[in-house]
Design a protein around this motif. Structure first.
Motif, short mmCIF file in Angstrom:
data_model
loop_
_atom_site.label_atom_id
_atom_site.label_comp_id
_atom_site.label_asym_id
_atom_site.label_seq_id
_atom_site.Cartn_x
_atom_site.Cartn_y
_atom_site.Cartn_z
N VAL A 141 0.85 -1.19 0.00
CA VAL A 141 0.00 0.00 0.00
C VAL A 141 0.88 1.23 0.00
CG1 VAL A 141 -1.79 1.26 1.23
CG2 VAL A 141 -1.80 -1.24 1.23
N ARG A 178 -8.13 7.94 -0.34
CA ARG A 178 -8.63 7.89 -1.71
C ARG A 178 -10.04 8.44 -1.79
NH1 ARG A 178 -6.48 2.43 -1.66
NH2 ARG A 178 -4.38 2.44 -2.60
N VAL A 179 -10.85 8.15 -0.76
CA VAL A 179 -12.21 8.70 -0.71
C VAL A 179 -12.15 10.21 -0.64
CG1 VAL A 179 -14.29 8.86 0.68
CG2 VAL A 179 -13.26 6.64 0.25
N ASP A 180 -11.26 10.73 0.22
CA ASP A 180 -11.15 12.19 0.36
C ASP A 180 -10.71 12.82 -0.94
OD1 ASP A 180 -11.93 12.02 2.95
OD2 ASP A 180 -9.90 12.14 3.81
N ALA A 229 -5.31 4.25 3.55
CA ALA A 229 -5.23 4.46 2.10
C ALA A 229 -6.62 4.57 1.50
CB ALA A 229 -4.45 3.32 1.45
N THR A 230 -7.57 3.76 1.99
CA THR A 230 -8.94 3.82 1.49
C THR A 230 -9.59 5.15 1.82
OG1 THR A 230 -9.18 1.42 1.77
CG2 THR A 230 -11.21 2.72 1.62
N VAL A 231 -9.38 5.62 3.07
CA VAL A 231 -9.96 6.91 3.46
C VAL A 231 -9.37 8.04 2.64
CG1 VAL A 231 -10.14 8.57 5.35
CG2 VAL A 231 -10.51 6.13 5.79
N ARG A 260 -2.71 0.56 7.41
CA ARG A 260 -2.27 1.22 6.18
C ARG A 260 -3.34 1.13 5.10
NH1 ARG A 260 2.97 2.43 5.26
NH2 ARG A 260 2.78 1.86 3.07
N ARG A 261 -3.92 -0.05 4.95
CA ARG A 261 -4.97 -0.20 3.93
C ARG A 261 -6.19 0.64 4.25
NH1 ARG A 261 -2.89 -5.48 3.92
NH2 ARG A 261 -4.33 -6.16 5.55
N ALA A 262 -6.57 0.68 5.55
CA ALA A 262 -7.73 1.49 5.93
C ALA A 262 -7.48 2.97 5.68
CB ALA A 262 -8.06 1.25 7.41
N LEU A 286 1.41 5.15 0.47
CA LEU A 286 0.82 6.30 1.16
C LEU A 286 1.73 7.49 1.01
CD1 LEU A 286 -0.34 4.69 4.54
CD2 LEU A 286 -1.83 5.50 2.72
#
Length: 367
Positions: free
Chosen positions: A6, A361-363, A357-359, A353-355, A8
């Protein structure tokens, strides 16, 4: 099949991931405190007050943090070379032995030379002892994890023998050396700052704290602003690519381990020159192993290592005060909290890290 790495932003990797890990670990630790019938919020307030609420508490917190900075940097430098140096305890032990021999063999040095001479001896001793597993991996294929574990035990046996038979204090029933020369002793912080109008209580905090801060800057400079640092990072990322580019992975491995051991020697400087004023048995007190957690939480970056060292300093000092105020929360409970921090910063690192990264990307998508 392993999950894809991932990626970041650097700020998120260095600051946000450890922050989320710490928050999650403290939440779990709070549940443990609730399980023994105590109020986690009250316990947190008492812990922080004990560590940061008084000048004496701050002094002890920074004293512990000094040890963790040295051992955390030692592990971090090896990390960047793709090495897992878990021999900080043994390297600090040999550094203390080398420093004690230097102090006792040349007791008549002028004051302005005695302390630097002792510090250099500690760095040389730690570097030489860490060079051994580096050489064994580079030249003989022995894995550095196994050899550093074994050498920890060798160092523990060596210091017992030397304190008992060679450099021990004559007539003493304790395994210790004679006191070091006065010129080699590091100045306590309360004495160092007194001429500037600061009245501080006596604590173990001493001028080794400034050495630790200088080490943080020096490691940042080394890893990110020098050719050697580039070689270390390249070997750590891809040894085959490094060899193709003309960098010798074997040479870098040995150099990185030597630097790592020299940094671990800072633990001996803080404890023996700054606090004990002699070499005593078990002065490392597990600080070398805590340095692994500090390096993991700090993401191998000196800024992160400094913050993680401060956090563990707060846990050590605040935990001691907390155990006095809340007998049900023993020092073992504080060790459990530290273990949870290691678990969340290490084993569950990928999950956070994955969580994150997901947030992120949403932002970005929302923006």
């Amino acid at each position: 099949m392993s999950a894809a790495p991932v990626d970041l932003p650097r700020w998120a990797d260095v600051a946000l991931v450890p922050l989320v890990s710490v928050a999650a670990a403290l939440l779990v630790a709070g549940l443990v405190v609730v399980g023994i019938g105590e109020n986690p919020l009250e316990a947190t307030v008492l812990l922080l007050r004990g560590a940061l609420g008084t000048a004496e508490g701050i002094g002890f917190t920074l004293y512990y943090a000094t040890n963790f900075i040295f051992t955390g940097l030692a592990v971090a430098v090896a990390f960047h070379a793709g090495l897992f140096n878990i021999g900080g305890e043994g390297q600090a032990t040999v550094a203390g032995i080398a420093m004690a021999i230097a102090c006792l063999a040349v007791p008549a040095l002028p004051g302005f030379l005695a302390a630097p001479f002792a510090i250099l001896a500690a760095a040389a001793g730690g570097a030489a002892y860490a060079f051994i597993p580096g050489w064994l991996q580079a030249k003989r294929g022995s894995h550095v994890v196994i050899t550093t574990i074994m050498l920890n035990f060798v160092a523990a046996a060596l210091i017992v023998y030397l304190l008992r038979e060679i450099i021990g204090k004559p007539g003493s029933m304790q395994p210790e050396t004679p006191d070091f020369p006065a010129g080699a002793i590091l100045t306590p912080m309360h004495q160092l700052l007194a001429p500037f109008g600061f009245t501080l209580p006596a604590t173990p905090l001493n001028s080794a704290f400034f050495l630790a801060l200088m080490a943080l800057f020096a490691v940042w400079l080394l890893i990110w602003r020098t050719r050697l640092g580039y070689a270390i990072r390249t070997v750590g990322a891809n040894p085959r690519a490094a060899a193709y580019a003309g960098i010798s992975p074997a040479t870098v491995t040995m150099i990185a381990m030597a630097i790592s051991g020299a940094l671990a020697g800072g633990l001996a400087v803080n404890e023996a020159l700054g606090v004990q004023h002699r070499l005593v048995l078990d002065f490392t007190a597990g600080y070398g192993f805590v340095g692994i957690a500090v390096a993991l939480m700090g993401r191998g970056h000196p800024a992160g290592v400094g913050l993680a060292a401060l956090l563990f300093g707060v846990l050590y000092q605040g935990g001691a005060e907390l155990s006095f105020d809340k007998p049900a929360i023993t020092r073992d409970m504080v060790v459990v909290i530290g273990g949870v921090l290691v678990l969340f910063a290490g084993a569950l690192d990928g999950l956070f890290r994955r969580a994150i990264a997901t947030v992120l990307r949403v932002d970005r998508g929302a923006a």
